[in-house]
Design a protein around this motif. Sequence first.
Motif, PDB file in Angstrom:
ATOM      1  N   GLY A 153      17.005  26.718  42.840  1.00 21.35           N
ATOM      2  CA  GLY A 153      15.648  26.315  43.175  1.00 21.35           C
ATOM      3  C   GLY A 153      14.543  27.021  42.426  1.00 21.35           C
ATOM      4  O   GLY A 153      13.381  26.951  42.819  1.00 21.35           O
ATOM      5  N   TYR A 154      14.897  27.699  41.328  1.00 19.21           N
ATOM      6  CA  TYR A 154      13.896  28.470  40.564  1.00 19.21           C
ATOM      7  C   TYR A 154      13.183  29.471  41.471  1.00 19.21           C
ATOM      8  O   TYR A 154      11.996  29.717  41.324  1.00 19.21           O
ATOM      9  CB  TYR A 154      12.866  27.544  39.913  1.00 19.21           C
ATOM     10  CG  TYR A 154      13.321  26.960  38.590  1.00 19.21           C
ATOM     11  CD1 TYR A 154      12.907  27.497  37.381  1.00 19.21           C
ATOM     12  CD2 TYR A 154      14.177  25.864  38.554  1.00 19.21           C
ATOM     13  CE1 TYR A 154      13.324  26.959  36.171  1.00 19.21           C
ATOM     14  CE2 TYR A 154      14.599  25.318  37.357  1.00 19.21           C
ATOM     15  CZ  TYR A 154      14.169  25.866  36.163  1.00 19.21           C
ATOM     16  OH  TYR A 154      14.590  25.336  34.980  1.00 19.21           O
ATOM     17  N   TRP A 155      13.904  30.075  42.386  1.00 19.63           N
ATOM     18  CA  TRP A 155      13.297  31.039  43.308  1.00 19.63           C
ATOM     19  C   TRP A 155      13.737  32.431  42.888  1.00 19.63           C
ATOM     20  O   TRP A 155      14.918  32.767  42.983  1.00 19.63           O
ATOM     21  CB  TRP A 155      13.717  30.738  44.736  1.00 19.63           C
ATOM     22  CG  TRP A 155      13.010  31.614  45.726  1.00 19.63           C
ATOM     23  CD1 TRP A 155      13.522  32.670  46.408  1.00 19.63           C
ATOM     24  CD2 TRP A 155      11.641  31.513  46.130  1.00 19.63           C
ATOM     25  NE1 TRP A 155      12.567  33.245  47.210  1.00 19.63           N
ATOM     26  CE2 TRP A 155      11.395  32.543  47.059  1.00 19.63           C
ATOM     27  CE3 TRP A 155      10.595  30.649  45.796  1.00 19.63           C
ATOM     28  CZ2 TRP A 155      10.153  32.743  47.661  1.00 19.63           C
ATOM     29  CZ3 TRP A 155       9.361  30.855  46.387  1.00 19.63           C
ATOM     30  CH2 TRP A 155       9.151  31.883  47.309  1.00 19.63           C
ATOM     31  N   PHE A 156      12.791  33.250  42.414  1.00 21.24           N
ATOM     32  CA  PHE A 156      13.159  34.570  41.912  1.00 21.24           C
ATOM     33  C   PHE A 156      11.956  35.496  41.888  1.00 21.24           C
ATOM     34  O   PHE A 156      10.813  35.054  41.920  1.00 21.24           O
ATOM     35  CB  PHE A 156      13.744  34.476  40.494  1.00 21.24           C
ATOM     36  CG  PHE A 156      12.957  33.602  39.543  1.00 21.24           C
ATOM     37  CD1 PHE A 156      11.705  33.979  39.085  1.00 21.24           C
ATOM     38  CD2 PHE A 156      13.475  32.389  39.102  1.00 21.24           C
ATOM     39  CE1 PHE A 156      10.976  33.184  38.217  1.00 21.24           C
ATOM     40  CE2 PHE A 156      12.756  31.583  38.217  1.00 21.24           C
ATOM     41  CZ  PHE A 156      11.511  31.990  37.780  1.00 21.24           C
ATOM     42  N   THR A 157      12.235  36.791  41.821  1.00 27.08           N
ATOM     43  CA  THR A 157      11.211  37.802  41.581  1.00 27.08           C
ATOM     44  C   THR A 157      11.077  38.003  40.073  1.00 27.08           C
ATOM     45  O   THR A 157      11.910  37.526  39.287  1.00 27.08           O
ATOM     46  CB  THR A 157      11.616  39.135  42.222  1.00 27.08           C
ATOM     47  OG1 THR A 157      12.856  39.567  41.620  1.00 27.08           O
ATOM     48  CG2 THR A 157      11.787  38.994  43.722  1.00 27.08           C
ATOM     49  N   LEU A 158      10.045  38.741  39.659  1.00 27.04           N
ATOM     50  CA  LEU A 158       9.881  39.035  38.235  1.00 27.04           C
ATOM     51  C   LEU A 158      11.101  39.760  37.671  1.00 27.04           C
ATOM     52  O   LEU A 158      11.634  39.343  36.627  1.00 27.04           O
ATOM     53  CB  LEU A 158       8.602  39.842  38.005  1.00 27.04           C
ATOM     54  CG  LEU A 158       8.356  40.265  36.555  1.00 27.04           C
ATOM     55  CD1 LEU A 158       8.137  39.062  35.661  1.00 27.04           C
ATOM     56  CD2 LEU A 158       7.157  41.211  36.472  1.00 27.04           C
ATOM     57  N   PRO A 159      11.598  40.835  38.286  1.00 24.81           N
ATOM     58  CA  PRO A 159      12.781  41.498  37.721  1.00 24.81           C
ATOM     59  C   PRO A 159      13.996  40.574  37.636  1.00 24.81           C
ATOM     60  O   PRO A 159      14.757  40.629  36.669  1.00 24.81           O
ATOM     61  CB  PRO A 159      13.028  42.664  38.681  1.00 24.81           C
ATOM     62  CG  PRO A 159      11.699  42.930  39.314  1.00 24.81           C
ATOM     63  CD  PRO A 159      11.069  41.585  39.446  1.00 24.81           C
ATOM     64  N   ALA A 160      14.154  39.705  38.634  1.00 25.96           N
ATOM     65  CA  ALA A 160      15.304  38.807  38.622  1.00 25.96           C
ATOM     66  C   ALA A 160      15.249  37.853  37.441  1.00 25.96           C
ATOM     67  O   ALA A 160      16.258  37.603  36.768  1.00 25.96           O
ATOM     68  CB  ALA A 160      15.380  38.034  39.937  1.00 25.96           C
TER      69      ALA A 160
END
Length: 252
Positions: free
Chosen positions: A138-145
């Motif tokens: 779902g394109y769900w991520f944090t910046l580091p991820a």
Amino acid sequence: MNDYADLPRRLADAITTRTAISPDADELTVSRAYELQDELISLLGRAPVAAKLGLTSVAKQQQMNVDEPAYGWLLQGSHVEVGNELACGELIQPRVEPEIAFLMGRDLEGPDVTATDVLRATEAVLPAIDVLDSRYAGYWFTLPAVVADNVSSARYAVGNPVPLSQIDLRLVGCVFEVDGRLVATAAGAAILDHPAAAVAWFVRALALRGRRLEAGTLVLAGAMTAAVPVSPGQVVRATIDRIGSVELRCGP
């Protein structure tokens, strides 16, 4: 603290099997994420052929819920040549976005590089379409991820290079179309107020890791608009004032 040593392998497996995974990287730092990015590229066994900047526009940062840019690398086999189709079936969840690409004419390095330095070092600019493919569901991520995931790098297409002289990249307009339907417009200033400023940020970020931007490198400066999902049979076209256009046909 979790060092996420297994994340590059999980991401590499996601690419191979075309199966999205959970980001599961709540404690990951950005500096560690770039180390993991290097490990992922090593596991994939394909050398970088171009640099890719991400999250360099307000639209893109808002879409992805992050607040600073990132960089990654486009690898061997990722360039979609003119006349060839984007093989959507090789990707998990492809999205496309219009960009301005810089072809560097000389090396740049150091913590104080500016947009003016970038413009002086640029051999040519090109219209580009960046094809994203997040390995996170779902394109769900944090910046580091997303940094660890090589900034969702997948494929790219570029048009013909043009000299930079007499072009104000802040003011160039972009028209982004899918199947002849207008989906977005933007100006060059959408990219960190000036596309060259994004490249300068990249050089400074490389300097923090003891690296430089080498002559001959192609740098995609970041999305001018939010990304758009694509599927087989669609035709994507990015037209950038005074720079040109590039078209990408999506196949199975």
